[in-house]
Design a protein around this motif. Structure first.
Motif, PDB file in Angstrom:
ATOM      1  N   GLY A 187      -5.075  -2.700   4.157  1.00 12.58           N
ATOM      2  CA  GLY A 187      -4.729  -3.315   2.865  1.00 12.58           C
ATOM      3  C   GLY A 187      -4.476  -4.808   2.965  1.00 12.58           C
ATOM      4  O   GLY A 187      -3.611  -5.341   2.264  1.00 12.58           O
ATOM      5  N   GLY A 195      -4.144  -7.155  -0.158  1.00 16.63           N
ATOM      6  CA  GLY A 195      -3.134  -6.841  -1.176  1.00 16.63           C
ATOM      7  C   GLY A 195      -1.979  -7.838  -1.151  1.00 16.63           C
ATOM      8  O   GLY A 195      -1.892  -8.690  -0.260  1.00 16.63           O
ATOM      9  N   ASP A 200     -10.103  -2.452   5.381  1.00 19.99           N
ATOM     10  CA  ASP A 200     -10.257  -2.868   3.994  1.00 19.99           C
ATOM     11  C   ASP A 200     -11.265  -1.922   3.330  1.00 19.99           C
ATOM     12  O   ASP A 200     -12.011  -1.238   4.018  1.00 19.99           O
ATOM     13  N   LYS A 219     -13.639  -3.098   1.538  1.00 14.22           N
ATOM     14  CA  LYS A 219     -14.898  -3.881   1.461  1.00 14.22           C
ATOM     15  C   LYS A 219     -15.062  -4.688   2.753  1.00 14.22           C
ATOM     16  O   LYS A 219     -14.164  -4.702   3.584  1.00 14.22           O
ATOM     17  N   LEU A 226      -0.252  -0.763   4.041  1.00  9.88           N
ATOM     18  CA  LEU A 226       0.238  -1.309   2.767  1.00  9.88           C
ATOM     19  C   LEU A 226      -0.880  -1.132   1.752  1.00  9.88           C
ATOM     20  O   LEU A 226      -1.552  -2.090   1.369  1.00  9.88           O
ATOM     21  N   THR A 277      -2.307   2.350  -0.903  1.00  7.82           N
ATOM     22  CA  THR A 277      -1.975   3.158  -2.090  1.00  7.82           C
ATOM     23  C   THR A 277      -1.458   4.505  -1.580  1.00  7.82           C
ATOM     24  O   THR A 277      -1.731   4.883  -0.429  1.00  7.82           O
ATOM     25  N   SER A 315      -4.376   6.679   0.034  1.00  9.28           N
ATOM     26  CA  SER A 315      -4.896   6.094   1.278  1.00  9.28           C
ATOM     27  C   SER A 315      -3.804   6.065   2.343  1.00  9.28           C
ATOM     28  O   SER A 315      -4.074   6.320   3.525  1.00  9.28           O
ATOM     29  N   HIS A 335      -4.234   7.570   6.033  1.00  7.47           N
ATOM     30  CA  HIS A 335      -4.187   6.653   7.181  1.00  7.47           C
ATOM     31  C   HIS A 335      -3.079   7.035   8.160  1.00  7.47           C
ATOM     32  O   HIS A 335      -3.248   6.940   9.370  1.00  7.47           O
ATOM     33  N   PHE A 355      11.447  -2.588   2.937  1.00  5.99           N
ATOM     34  CA  PHE A 355      11.660  -3.333   4.185  1.00  5.99           C
ATOM     35  C   PHE A 355      12.715  -4.425   4.040  1.00  5.99           C
ATOM     36  O   PHE A 355      13.021  -5.103   5.017  1.00  5.99           O
ATOM     37  N   LYS A 380       2.252  -2.037 -10.354  1.00  9.59           N
ATOM     38  CA  LYS A 380       2.694  -0.976  -9.435  1.00  9.59           C
ATOM     39  C   LYS A 380       2.107   0.368  -9.847  1.00  9.59           C
ATOM     40  O   LYS A 380       2.107   0.719 -11.025  1.00  9.59           O
ATOM     41  N   PHE A 410      10.397  -8.944   2.440  1.00  6.78           N
ATOM     42  CA  PHE A 410      10.147  -7.688   3.162  1.00  6.78           C
ATOM     43  C   PHE A 410       9.736  -7.915   4.624  1.00  6.78           C
ATOM     44  O   PHE A 410       9.673  -6.967   5.405  1.00  6.78           O
TER      45      PHE A 410
HETATM   46  N1  LIG Z   1       8.120  -0.826   1.775  1.00  9.50           N
HETATM   47  C1  LIG Z   1       8.259  -1.978   1.147  1.00  9.50           C
HETATM   48  O1  LIG Z   1       9.179  -2.757   1.387  1.00  9.50           O
HETATM   49  C2  LIG Z   1       7.243  -2.348   0.115  1.00  9.50           C
HETATM   50  C3  LIG Z   1       6.287  -1.453  -0.207  1.00  9.50           C
HETATM   51  N2  LIG Z   1       5.335  -1.759  -1.120  1.00  9.50           N
HETATM   52  C4  LIG Z   1       4.298  -0.752  -1.303  1.00  9.50           C
HETATM   53  O2  LIG Z   1       3.171  -1.189  -0.575  1.00  9.50           O
HETATM   54  C5  LIG Z   1       1.984  -0.725  -1.211  1.00  9.50           C
HETATM   55  C6  LIG Z   1       1.075  -1.928  -1.481  1.00  9.50           C
HETATM   56  O3  LIG Z   1       1.689  -2.752  -2.434  1.00  9.50           O
HETATM   57  P1  LIG Z   1       0.977  -4.097  -2.946  1.00  9.50           P
HETATM   58  O4  LIG Z   1       0.602  -4.943  -1.784  1.00  9.50           O
HETATM   59  O5  LIG Z   1       1.833  -4.637  -4.009  1.00  9.50           O
HETATM   60  O6  LIG Z   1      -0.346  -3.479  -3.596  1.00  9.50           O
HETATM   61  P2  LIG Z   1      -1.753  -4.189  -3.841  1.00  9.50           P
HETATM   62  O7  LIG Z   1      -2.431  -3.380  -4.904  1.00  9.50           O
HETATM   63  O8  LIG Z   1      -1.580  -5.646  -4.045  1.00  9.50           O
HETATM   64  O9  LIG Z   1      -2.517  -3.974  -2.455  1.00  9.50           O
HETATM   65  C7  LIG Z   1      -3.001  -2.770  -2.001  1.00  9.50           C
HETATM   66  C8  LIG Z   1      -4.241  -3.084  -1.184  1.00  9.50           C
HETATM   67  O10 LIG Z   1      -4.633  -1.893  -0.516  1.00  9.50           O
HETATM   68  C9  LIG Z   1      -6.048  -1.846  -0.551  1.00  9.50           C
HETATM   69  N3  LIG Z   1      -6.488  -0.484  -0.299  1.00  9.50           N
HETATM   70  C10 LIG Z   1      -6.374   0.605  -1.071  1.00  9.50           C
HETATM   71  N4  LIG Z   1      -6.932   1.673  -0.467  1.00  9.50           N
HETATM   72  C11 LIG Z   1      -7.389   1.226   0.722  1.00  9.50           C
HETATM   73  C12 LIG Z   1      -8.081   1.842   1.792  1.00  9.50           C
HETATM   74  N5  LIG Z   1      -8.406   3.134   1.760  1.00  9.50           N
HETATM   75  N6  LIG Z   1      -8.381   1.086   2.865  1.00  9.50           N
HETATM   76  C13 LIG Z   1      -8.065  -0.216   2.906  1.00  9.50           C
HETATM   77  N7  LIG Z   1      -7.432  -0.874   1.923  1.00  9.50           N
HETATM   78  C14 LIG Z   1      -7.101  -0.155   0.841  1.00  9.50           C
HETATM   79  C15 LIG Z   1      -6.419  -2.383  -1.931  1.00  9.50           C
HETATM   80  O11 LIG Z   1      -7.761  -2.778  -1.918  1.00  9.50           O
HETATM   81  P3  LIG Z   1      -8.579  -3.041  -3.278  1.00  9.50           P
HETATM   82  O12 LIG Z   1      -8.120  -4.389  -3.731  1.00  9.50           O
HETATM   83  O13 LIG Z   1     -10.012  -3.040  -2.862  1.00  9.50           O
HETATM   84  O14 LIG Z   1      -8.204  -1.959  -4.228  1.00  9.50           O
HETATM   85  C16 LIG Z   1      -5.437  -3.543  -2.028  1.00  9.50           C
HETATM   86  O15 LIG Z   1      -5.987  -4.711  -1.449  1.00  9.50           O
HETATM   87  C17 LIG Z   1       2.452   0.009  -2.458  1.00  9.50           C
HETATM   88  O16 LIG Z   1       2.523   1.386  -2.183  1.00  9.50           O
HETATM   89  C18 LIG Z   1       3.839  -0.537  -2.709  1.00  9.50           C
HETATM   90  O17 LIG Z   1       4.657   0.373  -3.386  1.00  9.50           O
HETATM   91  C19 LIG Z   1       5.313  -2.945  -1.756  1.00  9.50           C
HETATM   92  C20 LIG Z   1       6.270  -3.877  -1.503  1.00  9.50           C
HETATM   93  C21 LIG Z   1       7.324  -3.645  -0.542  1.00  9.50           C
END
Ligand SMILES: NC(=O)C1=CN([C@@H]2O[C@H](COP(=O)(O)OP(=O)(O)OC[C@H]3O[C@@H](n4cnc5c(N)ncnc54)[C@H](OP(=O)(O)O)[C@@H]3O)[C@@H](O)[C@H]2O)C=CC1
Ligand SMILES: O=C(O)C1=N[C@H](C(=O)O)C[C@H](O)C1
Length: 266
Positions: free
Chosen positions: A10, A13, A36, A38, A76, A78, A81, A85, A128, A159, A240
């Protein structure tokens, strides 16, 4: 110190970008790959915002593990995924550090068993940020004295999961020490469905999604003529990163799965 080989799923993201920079800038970490959806076969440095940060991009996580042999996977992505993973990482002997939220209690139980079978460390951290961990711990302490509590979590409107992983974890920590309790009036009725929010073990959780927000939570206790509110705000995602760094270092010393950073911060 020998460097820890890290792969990040990710990377494009909101959180993944911060994690890439953290790993790149930490002397004893080595970014060996990113996963990723892509750009398979490209170098991360070719993508916008990653100039000078070299790492091969894989869309196939199994090939990534086979070819780059990371010690740790930071996920980080969805909920769907993230679960896939984490399981694969454990199958391949890679220690997962999972920030992705949306895991159910059954997911945690299944992954805990798998980590134990493999004798591998794993960390699933719904939050975190050190301040958020303290907020959860303080809420758990307060619940010993105040048995009526509701949680309001507020996040950005991109979110995917609701309630937040942090809110669920907070409710679990409170439920661990609070006697079971049905709150509110026994005859209360919702005239608009969902008005009283979600429920975990009698604890109501309300999820707000608005542009401009990052990650915020208030735990509100009510008592006889008094109230106590415990609030945490993450104003940007840098909040975080110290928890991510600590998790990558700590997971290398663990042989089991740890759910929640409260178990590893001193
Ligand atoms: N534990 C913590 O402290 C925190 C946890 N989070 C969690 O982290 C996660 C991510 O949050 P956030 O960064 O805001 O989300 P984003 O939507 O900004 O980023 C998620 C990224 O994951 C990519 N992705 C999805 N599926 C895959 C896959 N199968 N392989 C590779 N990449 C993949 C997406 O790609 P694409 O753009 O192509 O869809 C996107 O770039 C969420 O679950 C959120 O709740 C967030 C903040 C703090
Ligand atoms: O999606 C987010 O942004 C966040 N997700 C985590 C959660 O669900 O608790 C952690 C933090 O609240 C930010």
């Amino acid at each position: 110190m020998k460097s820890i080989k890290v792969a990040i799923a990710g990377p494009r993201g909101r959180m993944g970008r911060e994690a890439v920079i953290l790993v790149h800038q930490t002397e004893h970490f080595e970014l060996v790959a990113v996963i990723d959806r892509k750009y398979d076969g490209k170098d991360l440095a070719e993508l916008d915002g990653f100039s000078g940060i070299h790492a091969p991009i894989y869309t196939d996580i199994e090939r990534c593990f086979q070819e780059t042999k990371p010690d740790v996977l930071i996920d980080l992505t969805t909920p769907e995924s993230g679960k896939y993973h984490t399981e694969l990482a454990l199958q391949y002997g890679v220690r997962p550090v999972v920030g992705t939220t949306g895991f159910t209690e059954d997911d945690i139980e299944r992954l805990t068993k798998l980590a134990e079978e493999k004798g591998l460390g794993a960390i699933i951290a719904p939050n975190f940020a050190i301040g958020a961990i303290l907020m959860m711990k303080f809420a758990q302490m307060a619940a010993k004295y105040f048995h009526d509590v509701e949680i309001i979590e507020l996040h950005h409107d991109q979110k995917l999961d609701a309630p937040s992983g942090t809110a669920v974890k907070t409710a679990q920590l409170i439920a661990d020490i609070r006697p079971p309790k049905k709150q509110g009036h026994p005859d209360e009725k919702e005239t608009l469905q969902g008005a009283r929010g979600a429920e975990y073990d009698g604890i109501r959780i309300h999820s707000v999604r608005l542009p401009g927000f990052v990650a915020h939570q208030e735990v509100i206790f009510g008592g006889n003529g008094q109230a106590l509110a415990i609030r945490h705000d993450s104003f940007h995602r840098g909040s975080f990163m110290s928890g991510v760094k600590l998790s990558v270092e700590t997971v290398m010393k663990l042989q089991t799965l740890v759910y929640g950073l409260e178990h590893i911060i001193e």
